[in-house]
Each structure stands twice: as C-alpha cells, then as structure tokens.
Design a protein around this motif. Sequence first.
Motif, PDB file in Angstrom:
ATOM      1  N   ASN A 130      44.398  54.678   0.723  1.00 19.40           N
ATOM      2  CA  ASN A 130      43.770  53.449  -0.259  1.00 19.40           C
ATOM      3  C   ASN A 130      44.614  53.181  -1.188  1.00 19.40           C
ATOM      4  O   ASN A 130      45.620  53.644  -2.010  1.00 19.40           O
TER       5      ASN A 130
ATOM      6  N   THR B   9      43.088  49.658   2.689  1.00 19.53           N
ATOM      7  CA  THR B   9      43.309  51.166   3.547  1.00 19.53           C
ATOM      8  C   THR B   9      43.897  51.015   4.839  1.00 19.53           C
ATOM      9  O   THR B   9      43.823  50.375   5.527  1.00 19.53           O
TER      10      THR B   9
ATOM     11  N   ILE C 299      43.414  62.674  10.902  1.00  9.56           N
ATOM     12  CA  ILE C 299      43.665  61.605  10.521  1.00  9.56           C
ATOM     13  C   ILE C 299      44.477  61.557   8.886  1.00  9.56           C
ATOM     14  O   ILE C 299      44.031  62.395   8.389  1.00  9.56           O
ATOM     15  N   VAL C 300      45.416  60.583   8.153  1.00  6.02           N
ATOM     16  CA  VAL C 300      46.105  60.299   7.581  1.00  6.02           C
ATOM     17  C   VAL C 300      44.865  59.435   6.926  1.00  6.02           C
ATOM     18  O   VAL C 300      45.394  58.380   7.954  1.00  6.02           O
ATOM     19  N   ARG C 301      44.623  59.086   5.229  1.00  2.83           N
ATOM     20  CA  ARG C 301      43.872  57.688   4.790  1.00  2.83           C
ATOM     21  C   ARG C 301      44.971  57.337   3.896  1.00  2.83           C
ATOM     22  O   ARG C 301      44.796  58.300   2.944  1.00  2.83           O
TER      23      ARG C 301
ATOM     24  N   THR D 162      42.969  65.016  -2.088  1.00  3.10           N
ATOM     25  CA  THR D 162      43.614  63.437  -2.070  1.00  3.10           C
ATOM     26  C   THR D 162      44.472  64.163  -3.301  1.00  3.10           C
ATOM     27  O   THR D 162      44.006  64.059  -4.136  1.00  3.10           O
TER      28      THR D 162
ATOM     29  N   ASN E  55      54.799  58.537  11.745  1.00  4.15           N
ATOM     30  CA  ASN E  55      53.356  57.369  10.686  1.00  4.15           C
ATOM     31  C   ASN E  55      53.545  57.364   8.877  1.00  4.15           C
ATOM     32  O   ASN E  55      53.064  56.737   8.539  1.00  4.15           O
TER      33      ASN E  55
ATOM     34  N   ASP F 136      43.537  63.751   2.595  1.00  8.24           N
ATOM     35  CA  ASP F 136      43.240  64.126   4.172  1.00  8.24           C
ATOM     36  C   ASP F 136      41.670  65.263   3.922  1.00  8.24           C
ATOM     37  O   ASP F 136      41.768  65.482   3.177  1.00  8.24           O
TER      38      ASP F 136
ATOM     39  N   GLU G 271      44.336  53.916   7.744  1.00  9.61           N
ATOM     40  CA  GLU G 271      44.034  55.003   8.378  1.00  9.61           C
ATOM     41  C   GLU G 271      45.280  55.519   9.841  1.00  9.61           C
ATOM     42  O   GLU G 271      44.934  54.206  10.623  1.00  9.61           O
TER      43      GLU G 271
ATOM     44  N   THR H 225      47.189  58.482  12.368  1.00  6.39           N
ATOM     45  CA  THR H 225      46.609  60.063  12.871  1.00  6.39           C
ATOM     46  C   THR H 225      48.174  61.108  12.448  1.00  6.39           C
ATOM     47  O   THR H 225      49.496  60.092  11.784  1.00  6.39           O
ATOM     48  N   SER H 226      47.668  61.916  12.088  1.00  7.11           N
ATOM     49  CA  SER H 226      48.801  62.619  11.225  1.00  7.11           C
ATOM     50  C   SER H 226      49.984  62.934  12.306  1.00  7.11           C
ATOM     51  O   SER H 226      49.935  64.075  12.721  1.00  7.11           O
TER      52      SER H 226
END
Length: 148
Positions: free
Chosen positions: A69, A8, A65-67, A131, A17, A83, A10, A12-13
């Motif tokens: 997985n 995973t 935050i963008v995650r 998602t 990135n 997001d 994570e 910042t937007s």
Amino acid sequence: MKILNRCTLEFTSIPENVAFARVAVAAFASQLDYTLPELEEIKVAVSEAVGNAIIHGYRNRPDKIVRVNVTIYKEGLEIQVVDSGIGIADIDLAMQPAYSTDPERMGLGFVFMQSFSDRLQVDSSPGKGTTVTMFKQMGLRKARARAN
C-alpha cells in the motif's frame, strides 16, 4: 495528514516481483518530486521489505500474496508491505544488524529500511503475518512549496 493519492499492489510471493514492486513504488513516488538519490533509497527499502516478506514471511512459498500500500501525503510517502506469513516472534531481535533466520542472508534488511526511511514501524504476530510501514518525508523546502 491529508491523503493526496494512493495505490495498492498485490502480487504473488515470487522473487521476480521484488523488482516489480521497487519500480512501481518509485514510479508512484515520483509524483512528489523526490531527487534521484531519494528514489533510489525508496527502491532499496521496498526491495528489502518485499524480499523479507517472500523469504522470511513465506519461506519462499510462491503461492502466497504480498500487498504493498502506497499513500502520498503532501508531507511525504508512506509505504506498507503486508504479508500473512509466519510472523516475527521477536521484532527487536529481528531488527538487530546481521540477525537473520536464514544463514545465507546478511541480515541487513531492516538496517536498510531504517536508514532509507524517516520512520519505520514493524507490526507482527507469529502465525498471522507482518506489516512493515515506512515513511519518507519530503524535504522541508519541497513540502512548503507543494503546500503553496
């Protein structure tokens, strides 16, 4: 499907990135012996999904935050980009070629994601986020070789 590995990320937007996410996911995906063209497709799909989260989901707000997985199965790779932004009111409309909420954009993000993945699922609720889940299969011969 049995999970072989997962990670995973994570971050910042911020636009910088997008490149980080594409390279990190491609490096992780290389465990599955994808070809270089397949890895390039994964990189483009990740770039589009992360870019959409930043540009459309968060409207370029750099404090979000963008995650991402990433899960490896013997059958292939699953990538989720999450997001908690504005969400998508009409997913079917958003997935139409050339549709964009930003007139400066070409509106091809979902087209690329669909083209470069074997499965694409978009779940979104206005005001709650989006998602995007993509799955990239291994070639049948490679998947069988990994199973043995």
